[in-house]
Design a protein around this motif. Sequence first.
Motif, PDB file in Angstrom:
ATOM      1  N   UNK A  15      -4.271 -23.755  -4.503  1.00 53.47           N
ATOM      2  CA  UNK A  15      -5.176 -22.778  -5.086  1.00 53.47           C
ATOM      3  C   UNK A  15      -6.483 -22.595  -4.369  1.00 53.47           C
ATOM      4  N   UNK A  16      -6.921 -23.619  -3.592  1.00 52.09           N
ATOM      5  CA  UNK A  16      -8.161 -23.466  -2.850  1.00 52.09           C
ATOM      6  C   UNK A  16      -8.084 -22.265  -1.919  1.00 52.09           C
ATOM      7  N   UNK A  17      -9.158 -21.507  -1.799  1.00 54.75           N
ATOM      8  CA  UNK A  17      -9.070 -20.263  -1.028  1.00 54.75           C
ATOM      9  C   UNK A  17     -10.340 -19.975  -0.250  1.00 54.75           C
ATOM     10  N   UNK A  18     -10.198 -19.066   0.705  1.00 57.74           N
ATOM     11  CA  UNK A  18     -11.296 -18.564   1.518  1.00 57.74           C
ATOM     12  C   UNK A  18     -11.134 -17.059   1.645  1.00 57.74           C
ATOM     13  N   UNK A  19     -12.223 -16.313   1.496  1.00 57.00           N
ATOM     14  CA  UNK A  19     -12.198 -14.852   1.621  1.00 57.00           C
ATOM     15  C   UNK A  19     -13.032 -14.433   2.822  1.00 57.00           C
ATOM     16  N   UNK A  20     -12.481 -13.556   3.645  1.00 57.28           N
ATOM     17  CA  UNK A  20     -13.188 -13.006   4.792  1.00 57.28           C
ATOM     18  C   UNK A  20     -13.351 -11.504   4.605  1.00 57.28           C
ATOM     19  N   UNK A  21     -14.547 -11.005   4.862  1.00 60.00           N
ATOM     20  CA  UNK A  21     -14.820  -9.571   4.830  1.00 60.00           C
ATOM     21  C   UNK A  21     -15.116  -9.080   6.236  1.00 60.00           C
ATOM     22  N   UNK A  22     -14.988  -7.788   6.450  1.00 62.87           N
ATOM     23  CA  UNK A  22     -15.186  -7.212   7.774  1.00 62.87           C
ATOM     24  C   UNK A  22     -16.190  -6.064   7.707  1.00 62.87           C
ATOM     25  N   UNK A  23     -16.802  -5.755   8.854  1.00 65.16           N
ATOM     26  CA  UNK A  23     -17.712  -4.611   8.917  1.00 65.16           C
ATOM     27  C   UNK A  23     -16.963  -3.337   9.274  1.00 65.16           C
ATOM     28  N   UNK A  24     -15.642  -3.406   9.224  1.00 69.06           N
ATOM     29  CA  UNK A  24     -14.786  -2.257   9.479  1.00 69.06           C
ATOM     30  C   UNK A  24     -13.506  -2.444   8.685  1.00 69.06           C
ATOM     31  N   UNK A  25     -12.755  -1.392   8.532  1.00 67.01           N
ATOM     32  CA  UNK A  25     -11.456  -1.479   7.877  1.00 67.01           C
ATOM     33  C   UNK A  25     -10.382  -1.758   8.922  1.00 67.01           C
ATOM     34  N   UNK A  26      -9.381  -2.548   8.549  1.00 68.57           N
ATOM     35  CA  UNK A  26      -8.254  -2.829   9.430  1.00 68.57           C
ATOM     36  C   UNK A  26      -7.129  -1.870   9.075  1.00 68.57           C
ATOM     37  N   UNK A  27      -6.731  -1.051  10.019  1.00 73.69           N
ATOM     38  CA  UNK A  27      -5.707  -0.045   9.768  1.00 73.69           C
ATOM     39  C   UNK A  27      -4.309  -0.650   9.716  1.00 73.69           C
ATOM     40  N   UNK A  28      -3.476  -0.079   8.880  1.00 74.36           N
ATOM     41  CA  UNK A  28      -2.083  -0.481   8.781  1.00 74.36           C
ATOM     42  C   UNK A  28      -1.249   0.369   9.732  1.00 74.36           C
ATOM     43  N   UNK A  29      -0.850  -0.226  10.826  1.00 71.46           N
ATOM     44  CA  UNK A  29       0.108   0.426  11.714  1.00 71.46           C
ATOM     45  C   UNK A  29       1.474  -0.084  11.295  1.00 71.46           C
ATOM     46  N   UNK A  30       2.218   0.728  10.609  1.00 66.98           N
ATOM     47  CA  UNK A  30       3.448   0.336   9.919  1.00 66.98           C
ATOM     48  C   UNK A  30       4.378  -0.484  10.804  1.00 66.98           C
ATOM     49  N   UNK A  31       4.759  -1.647  10.271  1.00 66.17           N
ATOM     50  CA  UNK A  31       5.731  -2.488  10.945  1.00 66.17           C
ATOM     51  C   UNK A  31       5.171  -3.357  12.050  1.00 66.17           C
ATOM     52  N   UNK A  32       3.897  -3.187  12.373  1.00 65.68           N
ATOM     53  CA  UNK A  32       3.294  -3.963  13.444  1.00 65.68           C
ATOM     54  C   UNK A  32       2.326  -4.996  12.867  1.00 65.68           C
ATOM     55  N   UNK A  33       2.048  -6.029  13.656  1.00 64.50           N
ATOM     56  CA  UNK A  33       1.054  -7.007  13.240  1.00 64.50           C
ATOM     57  C   UNK A  33      -0.327  -6.373  13.299  1.00 64.50           C
ATOM     58  N   UNK A  34      -1.142  -6.625  12.272  1.00 67.57           N
ATOM     59  CA  UNK A  34      -2.452  -5.994  12.170  1.00 67.57           C
ATOM     60  C   UNK A  34      -3.618  -6.971  12.244  1.00 67.57           C
TER      61      UNK A  34
END
Length: 252
Positions: free
Chosen positions: A41-60
């Motif tokens: 259950x322990x967790x870490x959250x990372x935020x970005x100064x940009x959005x990461x686009x979903x290129x379908x089927x590829x690693x993002x």
Amino acid sequence: LVGSEMCIRDRHYEVSTLSEACAFALDGLNKGSYVSLGGYGGYLIAGFDHSIDNIEGQYNFSVCGNQFPGSSEPGIVWVSQDANGDGAPNDTWYELRGSEYDNAETIRGYKITYTRPAEADAPVAWSDNAGGSGTIDRVKEHTQAYYPEWLGERFTFEGTRLPDNIGKAGEKWTMEPFAWGYADNYSASDRTGMTNRLRISDAVTADGAPANLAQVDFIMVQTGVNAKAPLIGEVSTEVSGIGCYRTVTKKQ
């Protein structure tokens, strides 16, 4: 973050507030160390100064850990969009489907409650909503407090629990990898060095349907296994970095 490895590598340090813990973790990551997320259950959250686009089927994007043969401590990865535009990770979280998503031993809606020990050097007791109970035991090499000082007498984590991955080869305990889709996992398919590559297209809704996210702004890594073994202690996902793997969209 509960457990023997609630620390930055080679830098055990006592913190008494959440802000101190976050600052210490960020400093460690900036220096190339890893953060251990503790027991289930322990967790870490990372935020970005940009959005990461979903290129379908590829690693993002990718999550770096410290996995090696015989030592996988799989973390479930969740993603979220900043749908309300407030810059905070308070929108819907979507789990990334991994190889164990449909495993009969995987439990969704799993809840675990940790209880503060009476003595600082005592094991940390837990109970869950599946009728289970146990302890996070102390490992002599790790002398720091196992229970976060800033939390109350009890607190609960919720998420998806993966099957136990601890085995034994002769006299040696091992933590075996899952096929794909998790952080800190010695996968044969999505691992490059110490990094696991992940796809936004694997995000699913609470009922398991494809989330069809165009992009994400936040990533959460959560320890997904609730298991322990002598000498090695509890399974505890490690994170040493989170980064983009494909194109990004700048926020306006």
